[in-house]
Motif scaffolding. Structure first.
Motif, PDB file in Angstrom:
ATOM      1  N   ALA A   1     -11.636 -11.697  -1.594  1.00 33.68           N
ATOM      2  CA  ALA A   1     -11.879 -11.460  -3.369  1.00 33.68           C
ATOM      3  C   ALA A   1     -12.019  -9.938  -3.466  1.00 33.68           C
ATOM      4  CB  ALA A   1     -13.131 -12.105  -3.454  1.00 33.68           C
ATOM      5  N   LEU A   2     -12.529  -9.136  -2.395  1.00 35.51           N
ATOM      6  CA  LEU A   2     -12.663  -7.643  -2.938  1.00 35.51           C
ATOM      7  C   LEU A   2     -11.383  -6.933  -2.627  1.00 35.51           C
ATOM      8  CD1 LEU A   2     -14.647  -5.434  -3.691  1.00 35.51           C
ATOM      9  CD2 LEU A   2     -15.317  -5.025  -1.050  1.00 35.51           C
ATOM     10  N   LEU A   3     -10.737  -7.530  -1.766  1.00 35.48           N
ATOM     11  CA  LEU A   3      -9.341  -6.930  -1.540  1.00 35.48           C
ATOM     12  C   LEU A   3      -8.395  -7.160  -3.024  1.00 35.48           C
ATOM     13  CD1 LEU A   3      -8.794  -7.576   2.066  1.00 35.48           C
ATOM     14  CD2 LEU A   3      -9.175  -5.334   1.145  1.00 35.48           C
ATOM     15  N   HIS A   4      -8.524  -8.228  -3.404  1.00 40.30           N
ATOM     16  CA  HIS A   4      -7.764  -8.868  -4.529  1.00 40.30           C
ATOM     17  C   HIS A   4      -8.178  -7.834  -5.760  1.00 40.30           C
ATOM     18  CE1 HIS A   4      -6.149 -12.970  -3.265  1.00 40.30           C
ATOM     19  NE2 HIS A   4      -5.544 -12.182  -2.804  1.00 40.30           N
ATOM     20  N   ARG A   5      -9.303  -7.757  -5.820  1.00 40.57           N
ATOM     21  CA  ARG A   5      -9.895  -6.914  -7.171  1.00 40.57           C
ATOM     22  C   ARG A   5      -9.287  -5.397  -6.896  1.00 40.57           C
ATOM     23  NH1 ARG A   5     -16.283  -7.314  -7.828  1.00 40.57           N
ATOM     24  NH2 ARG A   5     -15.601  -6.278  -9.824  1.00 40.57           N
ATOM     25  N   PHE A   6      -9.207  -5.142  -5.666  1.00 37.20           N
ATOM     26  CA  PHE A   6      -8.443  -3.693  -5.569  1.00 37.20           C
ATOM     27  C   PHE A   6      -6.982  -3.702  -5.577  1.00 37.20           C
ATOM     28  CE2 PHE A   6     -12.491  -2.110  -3.287  1.00 37.20           C
ATOM     29  CZ  PHE A   6     -13.017  -1.700  -4.300  1.00 37.20           C
ATOM     30  N   GLY A   7      -6.288  -4.980  -5.878  1.00 33.69           N
ATOM     31  CA  GLY A   7      -4.738  -5.161  -5.982  1.00 33.69           C
ATOM     32  C   GLY A   7      -4.102  -5.057  -4.479  1.00 33.69           C
ATOM     33  N   LEU A   8      -4.792  -5.425  -3.533  1.00 35.53           N
ATOM     34  CA  LEU A   8      -4.391  -5.319  -2.097  1.00 35.53           C
ATOM     35  C   LEU A   8      -4.042  -6.844  -1.717  1.00 35.53           C
ATOM     36  CD1 LEU A   8      -6.960  -2.839  -0.909  1.00 35.53           C
ATOM     37  CD2 LEU A   8      -4.457  -2.396  -0.834  1.00 35.53           C
ATOM     38  N   PRO A   9      -2.869  -6.812  -0.927  1.00 38.71           N
ATOM     39  CA  PRO A   9      -2.470  -7.983  -0.445  1.00 38.71           C
ATOM     40  C   PRO A   9      -3.523  -8.616   0.818  1.00 38.71           C
ATOM     41  CG  PRO A   9      -1.238  -6.421   0.645  1.00 38.71           C
ATOM     42  CD  PRO A   9      -2.037  -5.563  -0.409  1.00 38.71           C
ATOM     43  N   THR A  10      -3.387 -10.033   0.860  1.00 40.37           N
ATOM     44  CA  THR A  10      -4.254 -10.658   1.864  1.00 40.37           C
ATOM     45  C   THR A  10      -3.639 -11.680   2.534  1.00 40.37           C
ATOM     46  OG1 THR A  10      -5.009 -12.167   0.198  1.00 40.37           O
ATOM     47  CG2 THR A  10      -6.209 -10.336   0.484  1.00 40.37           C
TER      48      THR A  10
END
Ligand SMILES: NC(=O)c1ccc[n+]([C@@H]2O[C@H](COP(=O)([O-])OP(=O)(O)OC[C@H]3O[C@@H](n4cnc5c(N)ncnc54)[C@H](O)[C@@H]3O)[C@@H](O)[C@H]2O)c1
Ligand SMILES: [Zn+2]
Length: 371
Positions: free
Chosen positions: A301-310
């Motif tokens: 969730a935090l990575l998504h908020r920073f626009g990063l792929p997961t």
């Protein structure tokens, strides 16, 4: 402005952080201690050079540098080579830079690693100053003294430990950093929270929007916290010794490097690959029963908020077998199995010898080709 100190005895140094750190009185005083009466070689890539080198050169001269030669190279990882290094040696030789000279890196991690290695080897070692201008360089590459260049056969294969005398992080330089490069650095920021400090991870969850909006107070606090965490790890384990804590800074990096390698360093920025790598490592840790399940959704969730792929993209080159093959070549691998930095909780990691290859394969399979 604030100062974070890297405690390494005689090799210790301050990291000055804040908007105006390169021009304020405290910054100039710290700079004077290192460059006063000495000649500097200021190295930047062309992008950063055009934006910030003139102002920074003035600061070096105002701090009492006896002269300041400038040299630039094309921006990008493609310049972190022996060829660019040879050009630096040539510039230094023609300028008559001797052992009393100081090398100064203004830029991202490419400039810092290259200039640091130049400084480690020119005249068998001269002092150097890091002036990081990318978020990644501020929170990671400018701290800790790892320097080096890439070979066609692989990244960072040639290098040296050479600590800077001073790091000057003027956060106003970040104003010109492109959005994608900001996100690249944010992956390493998340790494410090998710891998080493749960309270910092929670702060990032709270401050994500402000950080993305480059709120100056939040940016300074976050960069400083990252530098404190890295400085503490480096002080404990300067040279990444067997069993030492420095290896934990590689959370997400074994999976990430495999991803970068298999996509020819073109599909992913380093930070994007590390973001996917942290989620893979956390998913594997949960599968192995090493860490609570909540680590995966909170990290994602935090990575998504920073626009990063997961997730791994549905690229035919990224099969579990191909990933495993490249991971087997990783520096942390020892005979008999993979050695991976895996979370044991949110904010805690350990270096684990993983013998259950089926679990790694299953983790990679599940992560493939989903949005
Ligand atoms: N030494 C270490 O401990 C360590 C740790 C992590 C990464 N690294 C190395 O760091 C490198 C990656 O660093 P990076 O992501 O900073 O790459 P980089 O130096 O190539 O910078 C990324 C891009 O941002 C641009 N840029 C930087 N600052 C800018 C600014 N203020 N305004 C506008 N543009 C700006 C650069 O011109 C470049 O195009 C890799 O080579 C990696 O191996 C080293
Ligand atoms: Zn990294």
């Amino acid at each position: 402005m604030r100062t974070v100190t890297v405690e390494l005895g005689a090799r210790g140094y301050p990291i000055l952080l804040g908007r105006g750190a390169s021009t304020g009185a405290a910054g100039l005083a710290a700079l004077r201690d290192v460059v006063g009466g000495r000649r500097c070689l200021l190295v930047a890539d062309r992008t950063v050079g055009a934006l910030h080198a003139a102002g920074w050169r003035q600061a070096l001269l105002a701090a009492g540098a006896a002269g300041c030669e400038r040299t630039e190279f094309p921006a990008g990882e493609g310049s972190k080579t022996l060829a660019t290094l040879a050009e630096l040696y040539g510039v230094a030789a023609r300028a008559g830079l001797d052992r009393s000279g100081v090398a100064v890196a203004l830029g991202g991690g490419v400039t810092g690693d290259l200039t640091g290695f130049f400084a480690a080897t020119w005249m068998r070692g001269i002092p150097f100053v890091q002036a990081p201008t990318s978020l990644l360089a501020l929170v990671d590459s400018s701290v800790g003294g790892k320097t080096g260049v890439d070979l066609p056969e692989g990244k960072n294969l040639v290098g040296a430990f050479h600590q800077p005398r001073l790091v000057v992080g003027d956060l106003a330089w970040l104003d010109t950093l492109p959005e994608g490069e900001l996100r690249n650095g944010l992956a390493e920021v998340v790494k410090y929270g998710a891998g080493l400090e749960a309270a910092f991870f929670a702060d990032l969850e709270r401050d994500a929007a402000a950080l993305l909006a480059r709120d100056p107070v939040v940016v300074e606090r976050v960069v400083a916290r990252c530098c404190e965490i890295k400085a503490a790890v480096v002080a404990e384990d300067e040279r990444e010794c067997e069993g030492g804590r420095r290896a934990l800074l590689n959370y997400g990096h074994t999976f990430g490097h495999a991803l970068e390698t298999l996509t020819g360093y073109a599909g992913f920025r380093h930070g994007e690959a590390v973001a996917v790598g942290m989620v893979l490592a956390a998913s594997l840790a949960v599968r192995l029963g090493l860490c609570p399940a909540e680590v995966v959704p909170r990290t994602t969730a935090l990575l998504h908020r920073f626009g990063l792929p997961t997730r791994l993209p549905a690229d035919p080159a990224l099969t579990p077998d191909a990933m495993l093959e490249v991971m087997g070549r990783d520096k942390k691998t020892r005979a008999g199995g993979l050695r991976l930095v895996l979370p044991t909780a949110l904010g805690a990691t350990a270096l684990v010898a993983v013998t259950d290859v089926a679990a790694v394969r299953a983790t990679l399979e599940v992560a493939r080709g989903k949005p």
